[in-house]
Design a protein around this motif. Structure first.
Motif, PDB file in Angstrom:
ATOM      1  N   ALA A  15     -17.249  -2.569  -3.632  1.00 55.91           N
ATOM      2  CA  ALA A  15     -15.819  -2.322  -3.763  1.00 55.91           C
ATOM      3  C   ALA A  15     -15.233  -3.176  -4.878  1.00 55.91           C
ATOM      4  O   ALA A  15     -15.634  -4.320  -5.095  1.00 55.91           O
ATOM      5  CB  ALA A  15     -15.113  -2.627  -2.447  1.00 55.91           C
ATOM      6  N   THR A  24     -11.094  -5.716  -1.801  1.00 51.14           N
ATOM      7  CA  THR A  24     -11.007  -5.476  -0.363  1.00 51.14           C
ATOM      8  C   THR A  24      -9.839  -6.265   0.219  1.00 51.14           C
ATOM      9  O   THR A  24      -9.666  -7.443  -0.094  1.00 51.14           O
ATOM     10  CB  THR A  24     -12.309  -5.889   0.347  1.00 51.14           C
ATOM     11  OG1 THR A  24     -13.395  -5.105  -0.164  1.00 51.14           O
ATOM     12  CG2 THR A  24     -12.200  -5.660   1.853  1.00 51.14           C
ATOM     13  N   THR A  30     -16.395  -0.524   4.781  1.00 57.00           N
ATOM     14  CA  THR A  30     -16.842  -1.663   5.578  1.00 57.00           C
ATOM     15  C   THR A  30     -16.633  -1.389   7.063  1.00 57.00           C
ATOM     16  O   THR A  30     -15.581  -0.900   7.476  1.00 57.00           O
ATOM     17  CB  THR A  30     -16.074  -2.932   5.184  1.00 57.00           C
ATOM     18  OG1 THR A  30     -16.319  -3.198   3.800  1.00 57.00           O
ATOM     19  CG2 THR A  30     -16.516  -4.126   6.012  1.00 57.00           C
ATOM     20  N   GLU A  72      -9.960  -0.686   0.943  1.00 50.80           N
ATOM     21  CA  GLU A  72     -10.893  -0.978  -0.149  1.00 50.80           C
ATOM     22  C   GLU A  72     -10.620  -0.096  -1.349  1.00 50.80           C
ATOM     23  O   GLU A  72     -10.215   1.062  -1.212  1.00 50.80           O
ATOM     24  CB  GLU A  72     -12.330  -0.779   0.340  1.00 50.80           C
ATOM     25  CG  GLU A  72     -12.718  -1.808   1.400  1.00 50.80           C
ATOM     26  CD  GLU A  72     -14.019  -1.476   2.116  1.00 50.80           C
ATOM     27  OE1 GLU A  72     -15.029  -2.148   1.854  1.00 50.80           O
ATOM     28  OE2 GLU A  72     -14.003  -0.555   2.959  1.00 50.80           O
ATOM     29  N   TRP A  76     -12.255   1.528  -4.849  1.00 45.15           N
ATOM     30  CA  TRP A  76     -13.546   1.929  -5.397  1.00 45.15           C
ATOM     31  C   TRP A  76     -13.343   2.503  -6.794  1.00 45.15           C
ATOM     32  O   TRP A  76     -12.376   3.215  -7.048  1.00 45.15           O
ATOM     33  CB  TRP A  76     -14.201   2.992  -4.515  1.00 45.15           C
ATOM     34  CG  TRP A  76     -14.177   2.691  -3.054  1.00 45.15           C
ATOM     35  CD1 TRP A  76     -13.229   3.085  -2.143  1.00 45.15           C
ATOM     36  CD2 TRP A  76     -15.129   1.913  -2.312  1.00 45.15           C
ATOM     37  NE1 TRP A  76     -13.532   2.621  -0.900  1.00 45.15           N
ATOM     38  CE2 TRP A  76     -14.692   1.897  -0.965  1.00 45.15           C
ATOM     39  CE3 TRP A  76     -16.301   1.238  -2.663  1.00 45.15           C
ATOM     40  CZ2 TRP A  76     -15.382   1.238   0.032  1.00 45.15           C
ATOM     41  CZ3 TRP A  76     -16.994   0.582  -1.667  1.00 45.15           C
ATOM     42  CH2 TRP A  76     -16.540   0.576  -0.329  1.00 45.15           C
TER      43      TRP A  76
END
Length: 328
Positions: A24, A27, A285, A318, A320
C-alpha cells in the motif's frame, strides 16, 4: 515427473504473485477495533465510519486526522450498518435497520432522523443536494423519498429482498438489485422501469457512473456486467477465473473508463470498463488476530491523482497505486 511438477507449481506461484500488488502507498488505521460500516467520498479524501467504540467519525485522509466526531446516530445508539456520502461531498446518510439520518458534513451536524416501519433497511444512497434518498428494504421495496417536498415513491418491481441501490447525483434515476435476480434502472419521477437486467442468481451489488453512461450489476455467482445506459445492452463482462465474484462495493471512475470493486474476501480490483479486463488487484489488510485473516471491503474510490482507496471492516483505509491509471 516430480521435477516437472515442482517447476510447474513454482511457475504458477510466480504468476499468481505477479498479479498481486500488495504494497500500500499509505495506510490509515481509523478504527482499531474494526468498523461495522465505512463510506468514502467520491474523491477518496474523506471517510465516514461507524464503530461501537467511537460511534460516527469523519476522517480527513489528506490531513490525516479526524475532521469531526459526529457521535451516535440516535438516542438509542443504534448500530449503523449503511453509510453513503453524497456525490458533491457535502452530505451523508447513515442507517440502522429501522431508521436513517442525514448529515451536513460541513457543519458536522445531523439535519434529521427518519424511521422506517414496513421493512428493515438493507441499502441506502443519497443525492448531491442531501434531500433525496433511496432505500432498499428486506420486504422487496425500493423506496425513493424527497425530504424537502415529502414526496415518497415505492418501487415494487422486486419480488424479494433489495440488496443494493444507487441514485443518480440529481436524484432523477435509480438502480436497484435484489434476491429475485433482477436489477432495474428506473425513473424516480414516474416510478417506471427504463431497463431491466436479469441475472442467474441474486443481485448483490449495483453502481451508477456519475454522468449516466454506465450501470454495473453483479450477482452472487460469476455474473458481473457493465451496461450501457444509452442502449440498455451489455457493454462488457468482468473477466475472472474465479468461480464467484461477490462484491461488497463498486465505483466507477469519474470519466467511466474504469471500475474499482471491493470484495468480502479482502480483494480490491481495478477493471477496464470497455473490455472487462482486470488491470490490477490488491489484498486489504486483515483485522488483527482473525483466523483465517478476513476483512470486508466496504467501499472503494479513485482519487484525482489516480490512486485507488479502499476501506474495510478491519478498520483500515489503504491507498494503492496502479500503473494503469494516470497519476499527476
Amino acid at each position: 515427473m516430480r521435477i516437472i511438477s515442482r517447476i510447474l507449481l513454482f511457475s504458477i506461484s510466480i504468476l499468481i504473485a505477479g498479479c498481486w500488488q500488495n504494497q500500500a502507498l499509505q495506510t490509515w488505521q481509523v478504527a482499531p477495533e474494526g468498523a461495522s460500516s465505512v463510506a468514502l467520498s467520491r474523491d477518496g479524501r474523506f471517510a465516514l465510519l461507524y464503530s461501537s467504540q467511537q460511534q460516527l467519525v469523519l476522517w480527513d485522509l489528506v490531513e490525516n486526522k479526524i475532521a469531526a466526531e459526529l457521535g451516535a446516530q440516535d438516542q438509542n445508539k443504534s448500530r449503523v450498518i449503511q453509510i453513503d456520502i453524497s456525490d458533491n461531498l457535502r452530505y451523508a446518510i447513515t442507517a440502522s435497520q429501522d431508521n436513517f439520518a442525514i448529515w451536513d458534513l460541513a457543519w458536522g451536524t445531523a439535519t434529521g432522523l427518519w424511521s422506517i416501519s414496513d421493512g428493515a433497511i438493507r441499502a441506502v444512497d443519497l443525492s448531491s443536494d442531501g434531500q433525496q434518498v433511496l432505500l432498499g428494504l428486506t420486504n422487496g421495496k425500493a423506496i425513493y423519498v424527497n425530504l424537502d417536498t415529502g414526496r415518497r415513491m415505492e418501487f415494487l418491481a422486486h419480488r424479494e429482498i433489495v440488496n443494493s441501490v444507487a441514485l443518480s447525483a440529481n436524484g432523477r434515476y435509480a438502480l436497484s438489485g435484489g434476491d429475485d435476480g433482477m436489477a432495474y434502472f428506473w425513473d424516480t419521477e414516474t416510478g417506471q422501469a427504463i431497463y431491466q437486467f436479469k441475472h442467474d442468481t441474486r443481485v448483490n451489488r449495483v453502481a451508477l457512473q456519475r454522468d449516466g453512461l454506465y450501470a454495473f450489476t453483479a450477482d452472487s455467482g460469476k455474473g458481473a456486467t457493465i451496461w450501457s445506459l444509452k442502449t440498455g445492452k451489455a457493454y462488457s463482462q468482468l473477466k475472472s477465473r474465479l468461480r464467484q465474484l461477490v462484491f461488497a462495493s463498486a465505483r466507477f471512475s469519474d470519466d467511466g473508463d474504469y471500475l474499482v470493486t471491493g470484495a468480502q474476501s479482502r480483494r480490491v480490483s481495478l477493471w477496464q470498463t470497455k473490455t472487462g479486463e482486470r488491470l490490477a488487484q490488491w489484498e486489504a489488510t486483515a483485522q488483527k488476530d482473525t483466523r483465517p485473516p478476513s476483512a470486508v471491503v466496504y467501499d472503494v474510490a479513485i482519487t484525482p491523482q489516480g490512486d485507488v482507496i479502499s476501506a474495510s471492516s478491519a478498520g483500515f483505509i489503504e491507498a494503492w497505486k496502479s500503473d494503469d491509471l494516470n497519476h499527476e
